[in-house]
Scaffold this active site. Structure first.
Site, PDB file in Angstrom:
ATOM      1  N   PRO A  11      43.744  45.588  46.012  1.00 55.29           N
ATOM      2  CA  PRO A  11      45.142  45.939  45.757  1.00 55.29           C
ATOM      3  C   PRO A  11      45.366  46.831  44.538  1.00 55.29           C
ATOM      4  CG  PRO A  11      44.735  43.598  45.355  1.00 55.29           C
ATOM      5  CD  PRO A  11      43.532  44.145  46.047  1.00 55.29           C
ATOM      6  N   ASN A  12      46.271  47.752  44.742  1.00 57.76           N
ATOM      7  CA  ASN A  12      46.763  48.677  43.708  1.00 57.76           C
ATOM      8  C   ASN A  12      45.773  49.778  43.336  1.00 57.76           C
ATOM      9  OD1 ASN A  12      49.342  47.349  43.323  1.00 57.76           O
ATOM     10  ND2 ASN A  12      48.151  45.681  42.420  1.00 57.76           N
ATOM     11  N   ARG A  19      48.535  54.772  37.902  1.00 58.64           N
ATOM     12  CA  ARG A  19      48.663  53.376  37.476  1.00 58.64           C
ATOM     13  C   ARG A  19      48.011  53.171  36.093  1.00 58.64           C
ATOM     14  NH1 ARG A  19      44.731  48.582  39.664  1.00 58.64           N
ATOM     15  NH2 ARG A  19      45.859  46.904  38.660  1.00 58.64           N
ATOM     16  N   TYR A  24      43.065  52.668  33.383  1.00 60.07           N
ATOM     17  CA  TYR A  24      42.287  53.049  34.568  1.00 60.07           C
ATOM     18  C   TYR A  24      41.995  54.548  34.671  1.00 60.07           C
ATOM     19  CZ  TYR A  24      43.509  48.272  35.855  1.00 60.07           C
ATOM     20  OH  TYR A  24      43.650  46.908  35.860  1.00 60.07           O
ATOM     21  N   ASN A  73      35.363  46.466  44.827  1.00 59.86           N
ATOM     22  CA  ASN A  73      36.279  46.215  43.712  1.00 59.86           C
ATOM     23  C   ASN A  73      37.458  45.461  44.323  1.00 59.86           C
ATOM     24  OD1 ASN A  73      38.017  46.114  41.581  1.00 59.86           O
ATOM     25  ND2 ASN A  73      37.847  48.288  41.042  1.00 59.86           N
ATOM     26  N   ALA A  76      42.675  42.551  41.599  1.00 56.51           N
ATOM     27  CA  ALA A  76      43.201  41.262  41.110  1.00 56.51           C
ATOM     28  C   ALA A  76      42.690  40.074  41.933  1.00 56.51           C
ATOM     29  CB  ALA A  76      44.716  41.298  41.103  1.00 56.51           C
ATOM     30  N   GLU A  97      29.549  44.228  42.826  1.00 56.28           N
ATOM     31  CA  GLU A  97      30.940  44.147  42.356  1.00 56.28           C
ATOM     32  C   GLU A  97      31.168  45.204  41.281  1.00 56.28           C
ATOM     33  OE1 GLU A  97      31.793  40.963  39.538  1.00 56.28           O
ATOM     34  OE2 GLU A  97      33.682  40.597  40.531  1.00 56.28           O
ATOM     35  N   HIS A  99      34.146  47.035  38.525  1.00 59.63           N
ATOM     36  CA  HIS A  99      35.466  47.124  37.902  1.00 59.63           C
ATOM     37  C   HIS A  99      35.508  48.363  37.032  1.00 59.63           C
ATOM     38  CE1 HIS A  99      36.588  43.247  39.390  1.00 59.63           C
ATOM     39  NE2 HIS A  99      35.401  42.799  39.026  1.00 59.63           N
ATOM     40  N   ARG A 106      39.391  41.963  28.433  1.00 59.43           N
ATOM     41  CA  ARG A 106      40.826  41.924  28.720  1.00 59.43           C
ATOM     42  C   ARG A 106      41.357  40.482  28.691  1.00 59.43           C
ATOM     43  NH1 ARG A 106      42.199  45.625  33.653  1.00 59.43           N
ATOM     44  NH2 ARG A 106      44.276  45.338  32.748  1.00 59.43           N
TER      45      ARG A 106
HETATM   46  C1  DQA Z   1      40.134  45.925  38.120  1.00 59.04           C
HETATM   47  C2  DQA Z   1      40.383  44.820  37.080  1.00 59.04           C
HETATM   48  C3  DQA Z   1      41.321  43.765  37.640  1.00 59.04           C
HETATM   49  O1  DQA Z   1      41.562  42.763  36.674  1.00 59.04           O
HETATM   50  C4  DQA Z   1      42.653  44.389  38.004  1.00 59.04           C
HETATM   51  O2  DQA Z   1      43.498  43.438  38.587  1.00 59.04           O
HETATM   52  C5  DQA Z   1      42.516  45.589  38.872  1.00 59.04           C
HETATM   53  C6  DQA Z   1      41.424  46.527  38.617  1.00 59.04           C
HETATM   54  C7  DQA Z   1      39.285  47.068  37.543  1.00 59.04           C
HETATM   55  O3  DQA Z   1      38.750  47.824  38.342  1.00 59.04           O
HETATM   56  O4  DQA Z   1      39.192  47.218  36.330  1.00 59.04           O
HETATM   57  O5  DQA Z   1      43.349  45.845  39.732  1.00 59.04           O
HETATM   58  O6  DQA Z   1      39.413  45.364  39.211  1.00 59.04           O
END
Ligand code: DQA
Length: 145
Positions: A11-12, A19, A24, A73, A76, A97, A99, A106
């Site tokens: 998501p997102n 964003r 990011y 990835n 959240a 995985e 990020h 964080r």
């Molecule tokens: C994320 C880190 C997550 O905590 C966050 O909710 C994201 C992006 C990252 O790529 O840094 O949406 O996965």
């Protein structure tokens, strides 16, 4: 034989570029994805993004045995989804995985991953290059075989 890799974004991550650019970065994923494909002409990439937990689970299940590796990835959902963690545990295809941000630097709630214990490894904190490092991990694994 070409290495086949699927990148699954949660998501997102469709909003990358606009964003929270301070966290990011200001590059869109589409833009980065094009450069990744150019950098690795011998790798066959597939890209999937969804804002829905069940769709991510379906895609992971469908990807099993159809790719050499999965780069995930879960955004959240990383910090909440026992279901996605269970899927990664259930499938045979190796999952790395990633990020973009360093989740350990964080908020406390981001420092827990339900995905990581079931993965080959986790890469966090290198911006979009986290994905490139994940690709490298599969390239290197292939050389080890
Ligand atoms: C994320 C880190 C997550 O905590 C966050 O909710 C994201 C992006 C990252 O790529 O840094 O949406 O996965």
């Amino acid at each position: 034989m070409k290495i086949e890799i699927i990148i699954i974004n949660g998501p997102n991550l469709n909003l990358l570029g606009s964003r929270e650019p301070n966290i990011y970065g200001d590059n869109s994923f589409e833009n980065y994805y094009k450069s990744l494909q150019l950098k690795y002409p011998n790798i066959l990439f597939t890209y999937f993004q969804s804002n829905h937990e069940g769709e991510i689970i379906d895609k992971l299940q469908q990807s099993d045995n159809n790719f050499n590796g999965i780069i995930l990835n879960a955004a959240a959902y990383t910090h909440t989804s026992i279901a996605i963690g269970d899927t990664v545990a259930a499938i045979k295809t190796p999952v790395v995985e990633v990020h973009i941000s360093n989740i350990f630097k964080r908020e406390k709630f981001r420092q827990k991953s339900y995905i990581a214990p079931h993965c080959l490894g986790s890469i966090s904190g290198f911006g979009l290059s986290s994905y490139t490092l994940a690709v490298e991990s599969f390239v290197n694994l292939k050389h080890l075989k």
